[in-house]
Design an enzyme around this catalytic site. Structure first.
Site, PDB file in Angstrom:
ATOM      1  N   ARG A   1      -3.873 -10.407 -25.792  1.00  0.00           N
ATOM      2  CA  ARG A   1      -2.421 -10.459 -25.925  1.00  0.00           C
ATOM      3  C   ARG A   1      -1.926 -11.890 -25.873  1.00  0.00           C
ATOM      4  O   ARG A   1      -2.134 -12.603 -24.911  1.00  0.00           O
ATOM      5  CB  ARG A   1      -1.796  -9.643 -24.793  1.00  0.00           C
ATOM      6  CG  ARG A   1      -0.307  -9.803 -24.596  1.00  0.00           C
ATOM      7  CD  ARG A   1       0.448  -9.108 -25.683  1.00  0.00           C
ATOM      8  NE  ARG A   1       1.903  -9.162 -25.441  1.00  0.00           N
ATOM      9  CZ  ARG A   1       2.811  -8.716 -26.300  1.00  0.00           C
ATOM     10  NH1 ARG A   1       2.419  -8.202 -27.450  1.00  0.00           N
ATOM     11  NH2 ARG A   1       4.091  -8.802 -26.014  1.00  0.00           N
TER      12      ARG A   1
ATOM     13  N   GLN B   1      -2.007 -19.677 -15.644  1.00  0.00           N
ATOM     14  CA  GLN B   1      -2.538 -19.778 -14.295  1.00  0.00           C
ATOM     15  C   GLN B   1      -1.995 -18.660 -13.396  1.00  0.00           C
ATOM     16  O   GLN B   1      -2.698 -18.138 -12.547  1.00  0.00           O
ATOM     17  CB  GLN B   1      -2.186 -21.144 -13.697  1.00  0.00           C
ATOM     18  CG  GLN B   1      -3.035 -21.483 -12.466  1.00  0.00           C
ATOM     19  CD  GLN B   1      -2.750 -22.889 -11.963  1.00  0.00           C
ATOM     20  OE1 GLN B   1      -1.608 -23.250 -11.731  1.00  0.00           O
ATOM     21  NE2 GLN B   1      -3.801 -23.674 -11.786  1.00  0.00           N
TER      22      GLN B   1
ATOM     23  N   SER C   1      -2.679  16.631   8.612  1.00  0.00           N
ATOM     24  CA  SER C   1      -3.272  15.649   9.523  1.00  0.00           C
ATOM     25  C   SER C   1      -3.627  16.326  10.845  1.00  0.00           C
ATOM     26  O   SER C   1      -4.638  16.017  11.472  1.00  0.00           O
ATOM     27  CB  SER C   1      -2.284  14.503   9.788  1.00  0.00           C
ATOM     28  OG  SER C   1      -2.116  13.744   8.615  1.00  0.00           O
TER      29      SER C   1
ATOM     30  N   GLY D   1     -17.205  11.655   4.430  1.00  0.00           N
ATOM     31  CA  GLY D   1     -16.418  11.815   3.209  1.00  0.00           C
ATOM     32  C   GLY D   1     -15.556  10.602   2.946  1.00  0.00           C
ATOM     33  O   GLY D   1     -15.280  10.246   1.806  1.00  0.00           O
TER      34      GLY D   1
ATOM     35  N   GLY E   1       4.851  -3.753 -21.295  1.00  0.00           N
ATOM     36  CA  GLY E   1       5.374  -2.494 -21.825  1.00  0.00           C
ATOM     37  C   GLY E   1       4.297  -1.465 -22.089  1.00  0.00           C
ATOM     38  O   GLY E   1       4.436  -0.296 -21.746  1.00  0.00           O
TER      39      GLY E   1
ATOM     40  N   GLU F   1      -8.241  13.473   2.579  1.00  0.00           N
ATOM     41  CA  GLU F   1      -9.369  13.228   3.492  1.00  0.00           C
ATOM     42  C   GLU F   1      -8.967  12.294   4.616  1.00  0.00           C
ATOM     43  O   GLU F   1      -9.723  11.421   5.033  1.00  0.00           O
ATOM     44  CB  GLU F   1     -10.586  12.687   2.728  1.00  0.00           C
ATOM     45  CG  GLU F   1     -11.249  13.796   1.927  1.00  0.00           C
ATOM     46  CD  GLU F   1     -12.721  13.571   1.625  1.00  0.00           C
ATOM     47  OE1 GLU F   1     -13.432  12.976   2.459  1.00  0.00           O
ATOM     48  OE2 GLU F   1     -13.158  14.008   0.543  1.00  0.00           O
TER      49      GLU F   1
ATOM     50  N   TYR G   1     -14.831  22.353  14.607  1.00  0.00           N
ATOM     51  CA  TYR G   1     -14.019  21.135  14.669  1.00  0.00           C
ATOM     52  C   TYR G   1     -14.911  19.894  14.683  1.00  0.00           C
ATOM     53  O   TYR G   1     -14.618  18.866  14.059  1.00  0.00           O
ATOM     54  CB  TYR G   1     -13.113  21.153  15.914  1.00  0.00           C
ATOM     55  CG  TYR G   1     -13.842  20.885  17.204  1.00  0.00           C
ATOM     56  CD1 TYR G   1     -14.548  21.904  17.848  1.00  0.00           C
ATOM     57  CD2 TYR G   1     -13.881  19.606  17.756  1.00  0.00           C
ATOM     58  CE1 TYR G   1     -15.262  21.654  19.002  1.00  0.00           C
ATOM     59  CE2 TYR G   1     -14.596  19.355  18.915  1.00  0.00           C
ATOM     60  CZ  TYR G   1     -15.285  20.380  19.546  1.00  0.00           C
ATOM     61  OH  TYR G   1     -15.995  20.140  20.676  1.00  0.00           O
TER      62      TYR G   1
END
Lengths: 258, 371
Positions: B259, B270, B122, B233, B331, B354, B223
């Protein structure tokens, strides 16, 4: 020396093969609004084959044709991005009319365009994945009185002849047809290339001509009347039987098929 | 839209089948790399005169997003190349550097952005890599860069080094260093939790001799270029995280509809629907933040706060949604048979590289000082 044969290819805009089709609430068709569409996969194969012919210096100008509403312009841009030179958009904006178009209508449109453009070869997809009619190519050949080669899985051009391998029920059939001819592309003819980003950008500048079907003198009035569209019946579970006797008994007495 | 379609089709057809393999083997297949170049995905904004695609910033984002939807590891490769590498060259390269490198970057050369070191993440400008000016006008580079993405494959390294520590960060200069430079070596790949297919290695510079024409832009301005580029970026990472979120949902929702528990698909409950609706809303917010930052950038307006927000929020959303997806899958969500766990792992990098989330928050807060 560049090839000189003009090739015309049909590109139909259909619902993308991966989409789950749903019947419209009015039961008169399937839901198309907001649904992903793409070029008919067999037409992509046709496009690819034409480009390969040009790379082999046999074909010269490659023209893509699409019939339908304004969104068909997108389908043509895909062909252009894959490498075609120009597009012809036969514009049909009336949705109801578009839904009743049949292969015979399309074949008649193509016949008129062929008269005008005079290509040495027409390649169509063997069928569209929405209609599954498998008729347009054959009808077009009939109207033009040209030789035809459907279900093509291999194509090579030798002067004024095309050597074709067809995939038929009995196996593979090798024939030779005199050019100009109509060829319909089957699945194993080739694997279409990706439209790379640079080519997509170049395609933006390629010309697409709009044509009014009325100008071509083709009558598009419906030849069919859609009565109802519904889902196929839900597939039911099968039943296991213990022996052949039971099988025969059930086929005879329950299913009533023997 | 067509750019988006092309990226989507390619990713779904060509990348999707090999995602798990590449993750396991911690590599991006050279054949895939070649295809990325061939399809133009590595040079989206490079002008056509340098063999690029000649498209805009937004197009780069769409490419990154669609690839991330299938594999965030491959997406970061294309993101770094497009938003950091190509941009810095286009903006600060002289004609000779541009005509030499841009066609390579568009067609066959991967590049790495070398800023971080062991003692400077950083605190990027505390970097210790030294570019010692020599009497003959060249520079001698010494130092080790860490955490360098794409370094295994890179043919070009964009290295930030200090030419004059007495000037503090105002000595930081940007150098273009080809892989075959004597003294440059790439160390062993990190074994990672996330984006495993993307190579992350140290880059050692031992008495690497660099001539003045390898300086990108001006001495001591490195810099500034860095700040500018990482800002852009960030929007790219936003796009990557959005793609990841969409991808993990693509992999999960169909399962929820199939499922069955307690006699019905779990999608019908819900509780599940509310959670999914919430996830979708967060995704939409992330999209809007990112696309808005892109819009501001394209129109030339300032977008520092917006890009920080986009990166910060998109990575939070990706983490949250991927975690939820695992829970919804139950699972099977934690097994490697399903791709969901990979998205969950990959999401973690979003809040780290970044510019960490904390740094993003610092940036945003700075703007609040003006309130």
């Amino acid at each position: 020396m560049a090839g000189s044969m003009k090739v015309l290819v049909g590109c139909k805009r259909v619902i993308d093969y991966a989409v789950k089709i749903r019947v419209r609430p009015d039961k008169m068709g399937v839901v198309t609004d907001g649904v992903k569409h793409s070029m008919n996969p067999f037409d992509e194969i046709a496009v690819e084959e034409a480009i390969r012919l040009r790379e082999k210096k046999i074909a010269g100008e490659l023209i893509a044709v699409s019939c339908g509403p304004k969104e068909c312009g997108e389908t043509l841009r895909t062909a252009l991005a894959m490498g075609f030179d120009r597009g012809i958009h036969v514009e049909i904006n009336d949705r109801q009319l578009y839904e009743t178009l049949t292969p015979l209508h399309i074949a008649k449109i193509f016949a008129k365009l062929v008269e005008k453009e005079k290509p040495g070869l027409v390649i169509l997809g063997k069928q569209a994945i929405d209609g599954d009619c498998n008729q347009t190519g054959q009808m077009l050949a009939g109207l033009l009185k040209w030789p035809q080669a459907s279900f093509t899985s291999k194509l090579s051009i030798d002067g004024d002849w095309a050597h074709i391998t067809r995939e038929v029920d009995g196996g593979l059939e090798n024939i030779k047809v005199a050019l100009p001819a109509v060829v319909t592309a089957d699945l194993r003819l080739n694997e279409p290339r990706y439209a790379t980003l640079p080519n997509i950008m170049k395609a933006k500048k390629k010309p697409v001509d709009k044509v009014d079907p009325e100008q071509l003198g083709v009558d598009l009035s419906p030849r069919i009347h859609i009565i109802k569209v519904e889902d196929p019946p839900v597939r039911e579970a099968g039943v296991k039987v213990d022996n052949v006797d039971e099988l025969i008994d059930r086929l005879k007495n329950e299913a009533g098929v023997i | 839209r067509r750019v988006h379609g092309a990226a989507e089709k390619f990713s779904q057809d060509q990348i999707k089948p090999i995602v798990r393999e590449m993750d396991n083997k911690q590599t991006i297949y050279p054949s895939l790399l070649k295809q990325l170049f061939e399809n133009g995905f590595m040079g989206v904004e490079i002008p056509t005169k340098y063999d690029g695609v000649g498209a805009n910033f937004f197009s780069s984002l769409l490419v990154v997003e669609e690839i991330a939807r299938v594999d965030p590891s491959v997406a970061i490769l294309t993101d770094i190349q497009n938003t950091l590498i190509n941009t810095i060259l286009l903006r600060y390269g002289n004609e000779q550097q541009k005509s030499f490198w841009l066609p390579k970057l568009a067609c066959d050369t991967v590049a790495s952005f070398c800023l971080s070191e062991s003692a400077s993440g950083s605190d990027a400008f505390a970097l210790k890599c030294h570019a010692k000016p020599q009497k003959d006008g060249t520079y001698l580079l010494n130092g080790t860069k860490l955490w360098i993405s794409n370094s295994e494959q890179a043919g070009l390294f964009i290295v930030f080094a200090n030419t004059d520590f007495s000037r503090g960060y105002k000595g930081i200069t940007c150098f273009l260093i080809p892989r075959d430079s004597p003294g440059l070596s790439v160390g062993k790949k990190e074994d990672k939790l996330c984006i495993r297919a993307s190579s992350t290695c140290p880059v050692h510079l031992e008495n690497v001799q660099v001539s003045a024409d390898q300086i990108l832009g001006e001495v001591g301005q490195g810099y500034r270029y860095c700040i500018e580029l990482l800002n852009e970026g960030r929007v790219g990472i936003g796009a990557q995280m959005i793609g990841l979120t969409r991808g993990v949902l693509d992999a999960t929702i169909p399962y929820l509809k199939e499922r069955k528990q307690f006699g019905q698909p779990i999608w019908e409950f819900q509780g599940i629907q509310h959670q999914v609706a919430d996830a979708m809303t967060r995704l939409e917010c992330a999209k809007l933040l990112t696309y808005n930052a892109a819009r501001l950038r394209e129109s030339g307006a300032p977008f520092v706060k917006e890009s920080a927000m986009a990166k910060y929020y998109s990575s939070e959303v990706a983490n949250h949604v991927a975690g939820k997806c695992i829970e919804w899958m139950g699972g099977v969500g934690i097994t490697t048979d399903y791709i969901v766990e990979k998205f969950f792992r990959d999401a973690k990098i979003g809040s780290i590289y970044e510019g960490t989330s904390n740094i993003q928050l610092n940036t945003i807060a700075k703007y609040l000082n003006k309130w």
